[in-house]
Design a protein around this motif. Structure first.
Motif, mmCIF file in Angstrom:
data_model
loop_
_atom_site.group_PDB
_atom_site.id
_atom_site.type_symbol
_atom_site.label_atom_id
_atom_site.label_comp_id
_atom_site.label_asym_id
_atom_site.label_seq_id
_atom_site.Cartn_x
_atom_site.Cartn_y
_atom_site.Cartn_z
ATOM 1 N N GLU A 147 0.839 -1.243 0.149
ATOM 2 C CA GLU A 147 -0.002 -0.080 0.140
ATOM 3 C C GLU A 147 1.014 1.277 -0.118
ATOM 4 O O GLU A 147 0.894 2.123 -0.731
ATOM 5 N N VAL A 148 1.509 1.042 0.888
ATOM 6 C CA VAL A 148 2.597 2.907 1.424
ATOM 7 C C VAL A 148 3.387 2.739 -0.293
ATOM 8 O O VAL A 148 4.214 4.219 -0.734
ATOM 9 N N ALA A 149 4.823 1.901 -0.371
ATOM 10 C CA ALA A 149 5.047 1.782 -1.101
ATOM 11 C C ALA A 149 4.500 1.767 -2.660
ATOM 12 O O ALA A 149 5.363 1.947 -3.482
ATOM 13 N N ILE A 150 3.751 1.151 -3.222
ATOM 14 C CA ILE A 150 3.317 0.706 -4.232
ATOM 15 C C ILE A 150 1.943 1.320 -4.727
ATOM 16 O O ILE A 150 1.720 2.248 -6.370
ATOM 17 N N PHE A 151 1.324 1.488 -3.812
ATOM 18 C CA PHE A 151 -0.020 2.015 -5.113
ATOM 19 C C PHE A 151 0.004 3.783 -4.363
ATOM 20 O O PHE A 151 -0.557 3.919 -4.736
ATOM 21 N N TRP A 152 0.092 3.723 -3.148
ATOM 22 C CA TRP A 152 -0.062 5.230 -2.652
ATOM 23 C C TRP A 152 1.657 6.344 -3.964
ATOM 24 O O TRP A 152 0.562 7.111 -4.265
ATOM 25 N N ALA A 162 -5.285 -1.320 -0.756
ATOM 26 C CA ALA A 162 -4.649 -3.161 -0.443
ATOM 27 C C ALA A 162 -5.299 -3.502 1.243
ATOM 28 O O ALA A 162 -5.916 -4.918 1.153
ATOM 29 N N PRO A 163 -5.076 -2.538 1.630
ATOM 30 C CA PRO A 163 -5.569 -2.848 3.230
ATOM 31 C C PRO A 163 -7.090 -3.720 3.351
ATOM 32 O O PRO A 163 -7.496 -4.648 3.521
ATOM 33 N N PHE A 164 -7.949 -3.212 2.225
ATOM 34 C CA PHE A 164 -9.000 -3.422 2.335
ATOM 35 C C PHE A 164 -9.645 -4.703 1.696
ATOM 36 O O PHE A 164 -10.444 -5.774 1.623
ATOM 37 N N ILE A 165 -9.067 -5.176 0.604
ATOM 38 C CA ILE A 165 -8.717 -6.893 -0.493
ATOM 39 C C ILE A 165 -7.617 -7.610 1.186
ATOM 40 O O ILE A 165 -8.410 -8.360 0.689
ATOM 41 N N ALA A 166 -7.107 -7.182 1.626
ATOM 42 C CA ALA A 166 -6.668 -8.553 2.110
ATOM 43 C C ALA A 166 -7.686 -8.073 3.310
ATOM 44 O O ALA A 166 -7.487 -9.626 3.774
ATOM 45 N N ALA A 167 -8.155 -7.495 4.140
ATOM 46 C CA ALA A 167 -8.872 -8.089 4.967
ATOM 47 C C ALA A 167 -10.316 -8.804 4.666
ATOM 48 O O ALA A 167 -10.336 -9.547 5.255
ATOM 49 N N ALA A 168 -10.716 -8.045 3.729
ATOM 50 C CA ALA A 168 -11.239 -8.972 2.718
ATOM 51 C C ALA A 168 -11.024 -10.799 2.567
ATOM 52 O O ALA A 168 -11.903 -11.025 2.789
ATOM 53 N N GLY A 169 -9.669 -10.561 2.039
ATOM 54 C CA GLY A 169 -9.226 -11.824 1.996
ATOM 55 C C GLY A 169 -9.495 -12.457 3.086
ATOM 56 O O GLY A 169 -9.814 -14.032 3.257
ATOM 57 N N LEU A 170 -8.731 -11.395 4.538
ATOM 58 C CA LEU A 170 -8.515 -12.594 5.380
ATOM 59 C C LEU A 170 -10.128 -13.676 5.903
ATOM 60 O O LEU A 170 -10.388 -14.438 6.402
ATOM 61 N N ALA A 171 -10.653 -12.103 5.417
ATOM 62 C CA ALA A 171 -12.326 -12.627 6.254
ATOM 63 C C ALA A 171 -12.990 -14.635 5.220
ATOM 64 O O ALA A 171 -13.284 -14.818 5.729
ATOM 65 N N PHE A 172 -12.341 -14.202 4.424
ATOM 66 C CA PHE A 172 -13.366 -14.868 3.156
ATOM 67 C C PHE A 172 -12.105 -16.723 3.697
ATOM 68 O O PHE A 172 -12.572 -18.141 3.893
ATOM 69 N N LEU A 173 -11.204 -15.939 3.119
ATOM 70 C CA LEU A 173 -9.631 -17.608 4.033
ATOM 71 C C LEU A 173 -9.766 -18.053 5.056
ATOM 72 O O LEU A 173 -8.670 -18.763 5.777
ATOM 73 N N LEU A 174 -9.739 -17.059 6.181
ATOM 74 C CA LEU A 174 -10.022 -18.143 7.659
ATOM 75 C C LEU A 174 -11.076 -18.060 8.367
ATOM 76 O O LEU A 174 -12.011 -17.038 8.846
ATOM 77 N N PRO A 175 -11.040 -18.710 8.876
ATOM 78 C CA PRO A 175 -12.343 -19.160 9.856
ATOM 79 C C PRO A 175 -12.423 -17.785 11.361
ATOM 80 O O PRO A 175 -11.720 -17.309 11.948
#
Lengths: 261, 168
Positions: B19-24, B35-48
């Motif tokens: 997020e900091v070095a590539i997207f910003w 990117a953090p939102f995508i990662a957070a959503a990924g966590l919600a789907f991938l982990l119990p």
């Protein structure tokens, strides 16, 4: 529901802990580890980012403009040599008048927040641990004013660039009348000098520097050159657009000016 | 436990760096992909549930340290997004089809984006931080970034699969 409430409580606890400064050591460790990675990726992205790459025609135009500017500067330099002699006499008095003395901290740009149209903030790798505080001036190269520190963490800080819409600094034209005005960012791409009294002279090509009236910003930092001057009869003041003397994207090392007292 | 902790730190570190070095620093649409939102959503789907919440807190904490937004913004928003997705999954769209994932992501992202905007505007109103990022001319980029985020989450989740847990 219990998990949600626990997570919410942890969030609030962390926010409170951050506000009181308890998390400073953790912040320091994370910054220490993360910054080299940010720096490397930022340097890589900066080298390939199309926004900051110049075409041949822009470089050619810039070269011609710089040559024109050089001629003017050489002429100005001759005039200045004469003035320097006069200034020597006043230096003792000026030294006495200068109650503030400044030191400089070099910093590396680790990321750029925002983009050309909507925000102009640089993140640097020096912070409150090096004595940096909000409001301190940041310069690039030999005295070119870049912006002001807007937010400080222990080992990093944010620089709001002068071209940002929220930036404002008092400027002075390097002419006999020392014409003054307020320089602010315009559309995050250029600079606008306003509140210039109509009876004060200002011309295209004049150099504008900081006048030292802002709390932490020393006098004499170069802001830019006058590009256009407009003085509508219906307005009380003259205003001018300024051309900055630096190109963003190449300023990887900057200096933060720290007041000693 | 140690493996979980290491994974949480690695995940948070990678996402923050991305997020900091590539997207910003990038211009145009890339800047609007969060990117953090995508990662957070990924966590919600991938982990119990509820492990995904603790990971999202670690992620939010890391990104908050480098974000120009007021501290706590990403802590609250990332964990909110994980809670929302878990709620939608358990009560409504229970299957893991690409469409279901996209719909759940879109609903959660929309709510969290509204919260983010509300939070930013409140901060401006209170005077905590001076934001000038609101550019009417670039509104379509927010929408473009939003759509790309949904697509990325769907693809990431679909191809990563639920067997992710077997790593432990």
């Amino acid at each position: 529901m219990k998990t949600v409430l626990t997570a919410g409580a942890i969030c609030l606890g962390l926010i409170a802990a951050y506000s009181t400064g308890i998390l400073r050591p953790v912040e320091h460790v994370i910054s220490f580890v993360a910054q080299p990675v940010f720096s490397l990726t930022y340097t890589f992205i900066d080298s390939i980012s199309p926004l900051y790459q110049a075409t041949d025609s822009t470089l050619l135009k810039e070269n011609i403009d710089l040559k024109d500017q050089l001629v003017k500067v050489v002429r100005q330099n001759t005039d200045l040599q004469t003035q320097v002699q006069q200034y020597q006499e006043y230096r003792d008095q000026l030294d006495f008048a200068h109650t503030q003395d400044y030191t400089v901290v070099a910093a590396k740009v680790i990321s750029r927040v925002g983009q050309q149209q909507i925000g102009q903030i640089l993140m640097i790798n020096q912070g409150s641990a090096q004595g940096i505080q909000p409001g301190y001036a940041v310069m690039y190269g030999s005295g070119i004013f870049l912006g002001v520190i807007s937010q400080v963490r222990e080992s990093s800080a944010e620089v709001t660039l002068l071209t940002d819409d929220v930036s404002q600094v008092q400027g002075m034209v390097q002419n006999d009348a020392h014409t003054t005005g307020i320089v602010s960012g315009q559309f995050s791409t250029s600079l606008l000098m306003t509140y210039i009294l109509k009876d004060q002279p200002i011309a295209v090509g004049d150099m504008v520097v900081t006048n030292g009236q802002d709390q932490y910003i020393p006098a004499g930092l170069v802001i830019g050159t006058v590009q256009t001057v407009t003085a509508p009869s219906s307005e009380l003041f003259t205003q001018a657009t300024l051309n900055q003397l630096l190109r963003y994207g190449n300023n990887s090392i900057v200096s933060v000016i720290i007041p000693q007292s | 436990m140690i493996r979980h902790l290491l994974l949480a730190v690695a995940w948070a570190g990678c996402t923050t760096t991305i997020e900091v070095a590539i997207f910003w620093p990038n211009p145009g649409l890339a800047y609007y992909i969060n990117a953090p939102f995508i990662a957070a959503a990924g966590l919600a789907f991938l982990l119990p549930w509820p492990r995904s919440v603790w990971y999202s807190l670690a992620l939010g904490l890391m990104i908050d340290w480098f974000s120009p937004l007021p501290f706590g913004t990403y802590l609250i928003l990332c964990s909110t997004m994980v809670c929302l997705i878990a709620f939608l999954q358990q009560t409504w769209l229970k299957q893991m089809s690409l469409l279901s994932v996209a719909v759940i992501s879109a609903i959660a992202l929309a709510i969290v984006s509204l919260l983010l905007w509300g939070w930013m505007l409140t901060s401006v109103y209170i005077g905590w931080t001076a934001f000038n990022w609101f550019s009417p001319s670039a509104w379509w980029m927010w929408v473009g970034g939003f759509i790309i985020e949904c697509v990325l989450i769907s693809i990431l989740t679909k191809f990563a699969s639920r067997s992710y847990e077997q790593l432990f």
